[in-house]
Write an enzyme that holds these catalytic residues in place. Structure first.
Site, PDB file in Angstrom:
ATOM      1  N   SER A 201      -3.451  13.444  13.252  1.00 25.14           N
ATOM      2  CA  SER A 201      -4.421  14.352  14.126  1.00 25.14           C
ATOM      3  C   SER A 201      -4.286  15.481  12.849  1.00 25.14           C
ATOM      4  O   SER A 201      -5.497  15.240  11.712  1.00 25.14           O
ATOM      5  CB  SER A 201      -3.120  15.486  15.479  1.00 25.14           C
TER       6      SER A 201
ATOM      7  N   HIS B 147      -5.244  10.693  22.964  1.00 23.45           N
ATOM      8  CA  HIS B 147      -4.810  11.190  21.698  1.00 23.45           C
ATOM      9  C   HIS B 147      -3.802  10.447  21.080  1.00 23.45           C
ATOM     10  O   HIS B 147      -2.787  10.079  20.517  1.00 23.45           O
ATOM     11  CB  HIS B 147      -5.137  12.907  21.847  1.00 23.45           C
TER      12      HIS B 147
ATOM     13  N   ASP C  30     -10.325  10.406  23.356  1.00 21.80           N
ATOM     14  CA  ASP C  30      -9.121  11.786  22.913  1.00 21.80           C
ATOM     15  C   ASP C  30     -10.368  13.163  23.476  1.00 21.80           C
ATOM     16  O   ASP C  30     -10.733  13.345  22.702  1.00 21.80           O
ATOM     17  CB  ASP C  30      -9.384  11.569  21.126  1.00 21.80           C
TER      18      ASP C  30
END
Length: 713
Positions: free
Chosen positions: A565, A685, A650
């Site tokens: 991330s 995600h 995501d």
């Protein structure tokens, strides 16, 4: 992941790729994405973005099919290149899975007359959510059989479970796509009936008022996924008619709703990176209008904890590392705040856990968490001792208000996750459970250390690392994986991971760089790693890598890096800045197209991030972001071996960021090193939702690293 892939040759130009000198990787032709010129013109700066068209999937526009086929072609390329490692991946998956106790049970948590716990069964991916009334010897009630609920779903996540005060009703949220858009369901725990009324597009959590029929929840914008409104729902009514009791006008703020531990108040919290506001009502007056505890003040964060006779306020007002204030229950404005625990320059105050007679204050000093126990009656204090050089500790599930027991979690890089009950009167601690590593684990076989690298500006940057004893520390021959994050003030503590043993047992050192942008060393640590100081995050990480080489924990040909991330942004930046330092990197769901994403306010979460990265509509912020954004700074030069992962659904870092980045790297890089992109076509995600499925992704990561080291089993 589907293996049948339709190639549309007109969309791609294929070229031969000589992988590198590691023969385990198979030669294959890498997909080269088509270029379609798109101009970004802002602040007098013109940028050509040839892969802008990849944004088009969720818009269902003319390029959406082309996008999906490109992602599938990249998946097929990865399958071919890694084809000879499939057996190794499967063996590694089995090895890691076999360390996990399949039939297991969480430590029961006592809440309002019931013991709540989850239990897992052999061969099952999910769990049962259960309770027993009054005693652990009482009959078991299975409240949610998530194993059964998840049947037929590639992704399934239950969150935000809450109970009415009379223990008769339950609310829970379900996400079936992995975009963190939950549907709230209600269940009658006396009859077992799941009500037909459902609430769509929420954050998943809900809060019961004292009347046992009214709930409050957070409603999301269906496009941006921002938490926009707090709504009130009365059971038995049409959710479409739910009243918004609060609407957030500032798109940079996150909002949520919760209930205090003493069950007296319902709080709405609105918070941006640098300011916050709390609103509240009495829990027994659900129809009342929420009132502000203290209207938001620029650059002031505050969090409220109710006690029997006062409110405590954790705030950074005139206190960079936060202090604790107090005020009367009926006079909550800032003019009534008085100091309760003063600010300290060397200690960050992170949170308060309240009880009837005690509070437990979570602090951070020199990068490590401290739990400070304070007796409310006489103000006497003490700290809980942990006794290891690097560790992670936190107050755990403590829903009961009238108790002398605080539950806390503890782990280190050699100590499996442990749950303790601590008697705040007698100071006795009881180990309730320690994560079992099936097949045996001896912590004495491993060594953990706490080191400090010196950054170029003289700042000492902590590093936590672990390795199997017997590792050679004098010749730099050991491979080392350096992990980092460094954003949002999130501290990366040293923790145990049984999967990691598969690396350590094969000779790897694992290290965490506690770089600026986190909050390990206090609030200033965060301030020095965001906005116009973001570059410190990247240079700290590079300096940590160079330090580990200098101290002969590894060498340049054996140093690897990983981040996810915002940590993926870190990876993208450091390979642009020092591509020669790393033999290989893994960037999971990486935030790498910073400027374009922050310019597009329709993308989920963008507006919430302005205080972290800056708003590129401001000229200075634009050019500073552009100076480090990984996508903007890809050049014609040699890059290390790379594995990049993303998820099609995501909602936090959209799939197109890593896809564009990889496409540009393929076009620009001058080396013959491996470059792989894996897109999970079904998840988002956080990856897979099952108890074991995520291990397949870890197995791929580890086999990628091990193969680069010539380790094949």
């Amino acid at each position: 992941m589907k293996k049948s892939i339709i190639y549309i040759l007109s969309l791609f130009i294929f070229m031969a790729c000589t992988t590198n000198n590691k023969s385990v990787f198979q030669n294959a032709k890498a997909p080269i994405a088509e270029k379609k010129e798109h101009l970004r013109i802002i602040h007098g700066d013109t940028v050509v973005d040839n892969y802008y068209w990849m944004y088009d999937y969720f818009g269902k526009g003319p390029d959406s099919t082309q996008v999906v086929n490109y992602l599938k072609a990249e998946n097929a390329y990865l399958d071919t290149v890694m084809g000879s490692t499939v057996e190794f991946q499967n063996n590694l998956f089995t090895e890691m899975k076999n360390r996990i106790k399949e039939k297991d049970e969480s430590v029961p948590v006592f809440r309002n007359g019931y013991f709540y716990y989850t239990r897992t069964e052999e061969g099952k991916e999910y769990y049962k959510y259960c309770r027993k009334k009054g005693s652990l010897e009482a009959p078991e009630e299975i409240l949610l059989d998530v194993d059964k609920m998840a049947e037929g779903h590639s992704y399934y996540n239950v969150g935000g479970v809450s109970f009415s005060d009379d223990n008769k009703l339950m609310a829970y949220g379900v996400d079936e796509v992995s975009r963190r858009q939950y549907t709230i369901y209600f269940k009658n725990l006396e009859t077992g009936e799941i009500y037909k009324e459902t609430i769509l597009n929420t954050s998943g959590g809900s809060v019961w008022a004292a009347d046992n029929k009214t709930v409050f929840y957070t409603s999301k914008n269906p496009v941006t996924l921002l938490s926009e409104k707090i709504k009130r729902h009365v059971l038995g009514t049409d959710p479409a008619a739910d009243v918004a009791v609060y609407e957030e006008k500032d798109k940079s703020n996150y909002i949520g709703v919760g209930k205090t531990k003493n069950r007296k108040y319902i709080f709405i919290q609105s918070q941006a990176t640098m300011s916050s506001e709390t609103l509240f009502i009495d829990a027994d007056k659900p129809a009342a209008a929420f009132k502000s505890f203290q209207p938001r003040i620029k650059d002031v964060l505050y969090d409220v904890t109710p006690l029997e006779d006062k409110f405590l306020i954790l705030t950074n007002k005139d206190a960079q590392n936060f202090r604790i204030m107090e005020c009367p229950l009926d006079k909550t404005g800032v003019e009534n705040w008085k100091e309760y625990i003063p600010h300290r320059a060397d200690v960050l105050v992170e949170s308060i856990d309240e009880f009837k007679d005690f509070i437990v204050i979570e602090e951070r000093k020199e990068g490590l968490v401290q739990l400070r126990v304070r007796q409310l009656k006489d103000g006497s204090e003490h700290y809980i001792d942990f006794g290891e050089p690097a560790y992670m500790a936190y107050t755990s599930s403590n829903p009961e208000y009238d108790t002398n027991i605080v539950r806390y979690g503890y782990t280190s890089m050699t100590t499996p996750s442990s749950t303790f009950d601590y008697n705040m009167v007698s100071h006795e601690k009881t180990l309730k459970k320690q994560q079992e590593v099936v097949g045996g684990y001896n912590k004495e076989d491993y060594q953990t250390e706490r080191l400090y690298a010196t950054a170029k500006d003289g700042t000492r940057v902590p590093i936590s690392l672990v390795y199997k004893k017997g590792m050679k520390k004098d010749d730099g021959s050991s491979p080392l994986l350096l992990y980092g994050y460094g954003s949002y003030g999130s501290s990366m503590d040293a923790y145990f991971n049984s999967s990691r043993l598969s690396l350590l047992n094969r000779g790897f050192v694992y290290a965490i760089a506690h770089i600026r942008g986190g909050q390990e060393m206090g609030r200033q640590w965060y301030e020095d790693g965001k906005l116009q100081k973001k570059i410190n995050t990247f240079t700290d990480f590079i300096d940590c890598g160079e330090f580990l080489i200098k101290e002969k924990y590894t060498s340049k040909g054996h140093l690897y890096a990983q981040g996810a991330s915002a940590g993926g942004l870190l990876i993208g930046a450091i390979i642009n800045m020092r591509p020669d330092l790393w033999h290989g990197v893994i960037a999971d769901v990486p935030f790498v197209d910073v400027v374009n994403t922050m310019l597009d306010e329709s993308i989920p979460l963008t507006t919430n991030e302005f205080d972290e990265w800056g708003n590129p509509k401001d000229k200075d912020a634009y050019f500073y972001m552009k100076s480090y954004s990984p996508y903007e700074n890809v050049e014609k030069k040699a890059y290390p071996n790379m594995l990049v992962t993303t998820g099609l659904h995501d909602s936090q870092v959209q799939y197109f960021e890593p896809a564009k980045w990889v496409a540009k790297l393929r076009d620009m890089k001058t080396d013959n090193n491996i470059l792989l992109l894996k897109t999970n076509m079904e998840f988002g995600h956080g990856g897979a939702s099952g108890r074991f499925d995520y291990l397949k992704d870890i197995a791929l990561d580890y086999v990628f690293l091990l193969s680069l080291e010539g380790i094949s089993k």
